[in-house]
Design an enzyme around this catalytic site. Structure first.
Site, PDB file in Angstrom:
ATOM      1  N   SER A 468      16.314  31.793   8.966  1.00 35.98           N
ATOM      2  CA  SER A 468      16.928  30.584   9.509  1.00 35.98           C
ATOM      3  C   SER A 468      17.576  29.752   8.410  1.00 35.98           C
ATOM      4  O   SER A 468      17.106  29.728   7.268  1.00 35.98           O
ATOM      5  CB  SER A 468      15.896  29.760  10.262  1.00 35.98           C
ATOM      6  N   GLU A 519      20.183  31.906  12.591  1.00 35.42           N
ATOM      7  CA  GLU A 519      19.352  31.524  13.741  1.00 35.42           C
ATOM      8  C   GLU A 519      19.688  30.170  14.350  1.00 35.42           C
ATOM      9  O   GLU A 519      18.816  29.518  14.955  1.00 35.42           O
ATOM     10  CB  GLU A 519      17.852  31.588  13.362  1.00 35.42           C
ATOM     11  N   CYS A 683       4.062  34.711   6.763  1.00 43.26           N
ATOM     12  CA  CYS A 683       3.822  33.542   5.909  1.00 43.26           C
ATOM     13  C   CYS A 683       2.370  33.104   6.022  1.00 43.26           C
ATOM     14  O   CYS A 683       1.612  33.633   6.809  1.00 43.26           O
ATOM     15  CB  CYS A 683       4.765  32.402   6.227  1.00 43.26           C
ATOM     16  N   GLU A 705       5.086  34.776   1.861  1.00 44.25           N
ATOM     17  CA  GLU A 705       5.004  33.477   1.208  1.00 44.25           C
ATOM     18  C   GLU A 705       4.165  33.640  -0.058  1.00 44.25           C
ATOM     19  O   GLU A 705       3.105  34.244  -0.014  1.00 44.25           O
ATOM     20  CB  GLU A 705       4.335  32.476   2.145  1.00 44.25           C
ATOM     21  N   HIS A 734       8.583  24.451   1.943  1.00 40.03           N
ATOM     22  CA  HIS A 734       7.899  23.370   2.651  1.00 40.03           C
ATOM     23  C   HIS A 734       8.165  22.023   2.008  1.00 40.03           C
ATOM     24  O   HIS A 734       7.856  20.994   2.573  1.00 40.03           O
ATOM     25  CB  HIS A 734       6.389  23.632   2.675  1.00 40.03           C
TER      26      HIS A 734
HETATM   27  N1  GLN Z   1      12.951  34.297  10.688  1.00 37.44           N
HETATM   28  C1  GLN Z   1      12.176  33.101  10.867  1.00 37.44           C
HETATM   29  C2  GLN Z   1      12.860  31.959  10.141  1.00 37.44           C
HETATM   30  O1  GLN Z   1      13.511  32.212   9.162  1.00 37.44           O
HETATM   31  C3  GLN Z   1      10.767  33.273  10.345  1.00 37.44           C
HETATM   32  C4  GLN Z   1       9.926  32.065  10.612  1.00 37.44           C
HETATM   33  C5  GLN Z   1       8.464  32.205  10.237  1.00 37.44           C
HETATM   34  O2  GLN Z   1       8.086  33.014   9.450  1.00 37.44           O
HETATM   35  N2  GLN Z   1       7.628  31.403  10.784  1.00 37.44           N
HETATM   36  O3  GLN Z   1      12.742  30.818  10.513  1.00 37.44           O
HETATM   37 ZN    ZN Z   2       7.539  32.436   7.284  1.00 38.58          ZN
END
Ligand code: GLN
Ligand code: ZN
Length: 802
Positions: A468, A519, A683, A705, A734
């Protein structure tokens, strides 16, 4: 006579009232008093709803402005020293309130106000120089983690190795008195001392946390005594850690704590939930408490207690599902309750939900457009109260009074079971006849890798992102305008296409190697896909608290899953065409949510095993994967961020879960040609104990992550000699902070000491949707620059092999 009870009620209010009020307060647009007023009106309304529904044991102190574990730490004075100095609490006042000398609400201004701000600081951190609570200092937020296997997250208090406790604030007492002043007698809920200690983090990890128990117990006892003086009869003491695998120290702590509490003459209801007690059943039953709550939905069964029920003990039977949204089968449950009554004795039974109703939406009556056929199959928190009360009435011999309701319920259950909308025989037989080949790629990774390398011709250390890009205000506005009919579908699509082109241009300018479409068209990574699947239904107000002011609205899986049409092909194909034009034919990853994550973040049907529902989701995703490949998409990422959080609470149940979770991922991903590259992403995972399963997914590339732990998370992959390609995140998405090039370079050097450069991909920690473009662009530029420095170095070192 049995008693109808509840363990906890949703605290966000109708239409997420608490969220709105809290965020306004944080933004400085509402006063503390305004927020406190909203909190009080939610509590008062909740108590009234429960009373009206016929609940006799109504909980208090189940409310929180942010999180109940955080509140417990504040209550116990287990907070950093500088807050202790600023706190204005005073115990002498409690005696005054109890004896009616000071009306409870007069204290709100001074006491609650300061406890409120302390909790918000601990939950969110603070960097305001002029903050009244810690002038001149910045404070980091306490960590947050998942509440057992639910989608709720609690704040993890950090305790010192020599932590002292004091009864600094007395929320349970305030709330008890508040309800009493409304004429409602409640059962205060507190988290028990052993679970509290087990859920905290101790600063020095070598400290035995239970050495803190002796100084904690007197504080609890003091609270219990205050509640007793104030007029409480029962106190619900939640010890959810009783369902975990416990070592001997933890077991001893339970014995010590509850032996100590037997000094109080209050009746304690010890509650465990989310799983069967298993090996701890004997221990829990024999703790000297007046009652015990068991979760019959999650696996405790009658037989396990029948022969050893301690005489005179009260059983709170969790028979109405507190975590899922299906109606209770009243007749069957009544039958079960009657059997329990003969075991524990007529007057020793409490009818209860399996756990707090915090985990389900508030009120089905609030849904104005729900499918008429499906509605009778559902029960939200308020409807569950009615079920509890109906069961109790029937159990007390008044079955005539509730005959009509029982009949309606019976009909709903029967309709649900037999509905052709729930069962698709074609799909069922298709999935019953899968062959082993459909769960594995054609060739092994070592054969696939050179074919893929030839096709993509990627440089060493390929750079990419997780999927995204920023979900800007404009994107959200376009979606809202489309939903309300202000813009047409074509206009909406046009706006999304423009976003995609923009994202591709930016990525190409930055110099990334494998691109994503960004996305933009997705509101949510589960709901977006669910909307294309038969078997899903959606609510308008089905909000559930995730953490603090954040709420989620999980879609509901009610029937067999059928993909109605391609879900992402149009966007991915458009993106690849644009990349061919704007970005030198660079590959664009197709981007899908994996079956396990779809399952974990939905309300799931309860008439078949989760594994079977997951397999249906996997099948739908497999169809999408094939369509993407057929339409020229050569790299496909299937995200599984939730795979680890699906782990059962008892180790003994892990392997079974991991087996089917891995099989489902493989079913979704293995239809493709050898050259087609499958990525996955995970993640916030601890990988040490599931690394074999991560490897068994057999994704060509996994991104994880890792930046926040400075790559410590990689250890598991290194020790295991993880064979496929891997992209440890080098940019913590984050935080709004833009990591400098040098910092990422250092992380990458560390990664290269551990992993073969031929295996290593370079990417951020997670998707960038919550960030701004002004943060994302420089951060990714730094990431690419750091990568280029390393590539040059590697070339110098080993020119022949690169
Ligand atoms: N492909 C999703 C994004 O990039 C993955 C989101 C996630 O790992 N929670 O937002
Ligand atoms: Zn993620």
């Amino acid at each position: 006579m049995a008693i109808a009870s509840n363990l906890g009620f949703p605290r966000i209010g109708y239409h997420r009232q608490l969220k709105q009020a809290t965020e306004k307060y944080w933004a400085g647009k509402a006063s503390a008093q305004e927020l406190l007023d909203v909190g009080r009106s939610i509590r008062v309304q909740n108590w009234q709803i429960q009373k009206d529904a016929g609940i006799e044991h109504i909980p208090s102190n189940d409310f929180s402005f942010y999180d109940h574990i955080l509140d417990t730490a504040v209550m116990l004075g287990a907070i950093p020293d500088h807050y202790l100095k600023t706190s204005t609490a005073s115990t002498s006042l409690d005696h005054a309130i109890i004896h009616g000398a000071v009306p409870a609400h007069d204290l709100e201004g001074s006491l609650k106000n300061s406890s409120l701000d302390i909790s918000f600081h601990l939950a969110r951190g603070c960097a305001n120089e002029k903050c009244a609570l810690h002038p001149g200092q910045t404070v980091a937020a306490w960590e947050m983690t998942k509440w057992f296997d639910t989608n709720y997250h609690y704040i993890v208090p950090t305790l010192k190795s020599d932590q002292q406790f004091q009864l600094l604030y007395q929320q349970p007492l305030w709330y008890f008195l508040e309800a009493k002043s409304q004429g409602i007698s409640t059962r205060p809920v507190i988290i028990g001392p052993v679970s509290f200690l087990m859920l905290c983090k101790i600063e020095d990890p070598d400290t035995d946390r239970f050495t803190l128990l002796p100084s904690l117990l007197p504080v609890y006892l003091k609270l219990l005594n205050l509640l007793k003086i104030a007029g409480a009869e029962w106190v619900q003491i939640d010890e959810p850690c009783l369902i975990l695998d416990l070592d001997s120290k933890a077991k001893q702590a339970y014995k010590d704590a509850y032996e100590y509490f037997s000094k109080s003459s209050l009746k304690l209801l010890l509650t465990a939930y989310f799983c069967r007690l298993g090996d701890n059943l004997e221990l829990a039953l024999n703790l000297p408490t007046a009652g015990i709550h068991l979760d019959y939905i999650a696996g405790d069964n009658l037989e396990s207690v029948a022969s050893r029920w301690p005489q005179g003990k009260v059983l709170s039977a969790g028979v109405v599902d507190g975590r899922n949204i299906w109606v209770c089968d009243l007749e069957r449950t009544l039958h079960l309750l009657s059997k329990m009554q003969t075991i524990v004795g007529n007057s020793n039974l409490i009818v209860a939900p399996s756990c707090s109703l915090l985990h389900v939406p508030l009120d089905l009556d609030d849904e104005k457009h729900l499918d008429k056929q499906i509605r009778p199959w559902l029960a939200f928190a308020k409807q569950k109260l009615t079920e509890l009360s109906l069961l109790n009435t029937a159990l007390s011999g008044d079955s005539q009074k509730v005959r009509k309701e029982f009949e309606t319920n019976k009909l709903a259950i029967a309709n649900h079971r037999s509905s052709p909308r729930v069962h698709n025989t074609v799909l069922k037989s298709q999935l019953a006849n899968l062959s082993a080949n459909q769960f594995k790629r054609n060739a092994s990774f070592d054969k696939r890798k050179p074919l893929q390398q030839k096709l993509f011709n990627l440089p060493l250390l390929p750079t990419t992102t997780i999927g995204s890009f920023p979900q800007t205000k404009e994107i959200r506005k376009a979606r809202a305008d489309f939903k309300t009919g202000i813009i047409s579908q074509e206009e909406y699509k046009q706006a999304m296409r423009a976003e995609i082109s923009h994202a591709l241009t930016v990525q190409n300018d930055i110099g990334l190697d494998v691109l994503v479409h960004g996305e933009a068209e997705r509101n949510d990574m589960v709901e977006y896909f669910a909307e294309f699947l038969d078997g899903y239904v959606f609510t308008e107000q089905g909000w559930v608290q995730s953490y603090g002011s954040r709420c989620v609205k999980p879609p509901i899986i009610y029937g067999d899953i059928i993909r109605k049409q391609p879900m992402t092909v149009e966007w991915s194909v458009f993106a690849q065409e644009q990349a061919n034009r704007l970005a030198n034919n660079k590959p664009v990853k197709g981007m899908l949510t994996g079956p396990v994550t779809m399952l974990q973040w939905s309300f799931v049907r309860n008439d078949q095993p989760r594994s079977q529902t997951c397999q249906q989701l996997a099948w739908a995703i497999r169809e999408e994967v094939s369509d993407l490949e057929r339409n020229g998409i050569k790299i496909i990422q299937i995200d599984e961020p939730a795979i680890r959080e699906g782990l059962p609470l008892k180790k003994a149940d892990w392997q079974n879960y991991l087996n089917w979770a891995v099989q489902c991922f493989r079913l979704s991903s293995s239809s493709v040609k050898d050259e087609t590259q499958i990525h996955t992403h995970m993640c916030y995972s601890q990988f040490n104990d599931i690394i074999e399963s991560v490897a068994a997914l057999d994704a060509d590339v996994v991104s994880i992550e890792a930046a926040r732990s400075e790559l410590d998370l990689l250890d598991a992959f290194v020790k295991f000699k993880y064979p496929n390609d891997i992209g440890p995140g080098v940019y913590d998405i984050h935080s709004p902070r833009i990591p400098p090039e040098l910092e990422m370079l250092e992380l990458l050097e560390k990664a290269l000491n551990l992993i073969d450069p031929k295996q290593l991909w370079i990417n951020p920690d997670c998707g960038l949707k919550t960030r701004n473009w002004t943060e994302v662009i420089p951060a990714l530029k730094n990431m690419v620059a750091a990568t280029q420095i390393l590539r040059a170095r590697l070339k110098e070192k080993a020119p022949a092999s690169v």
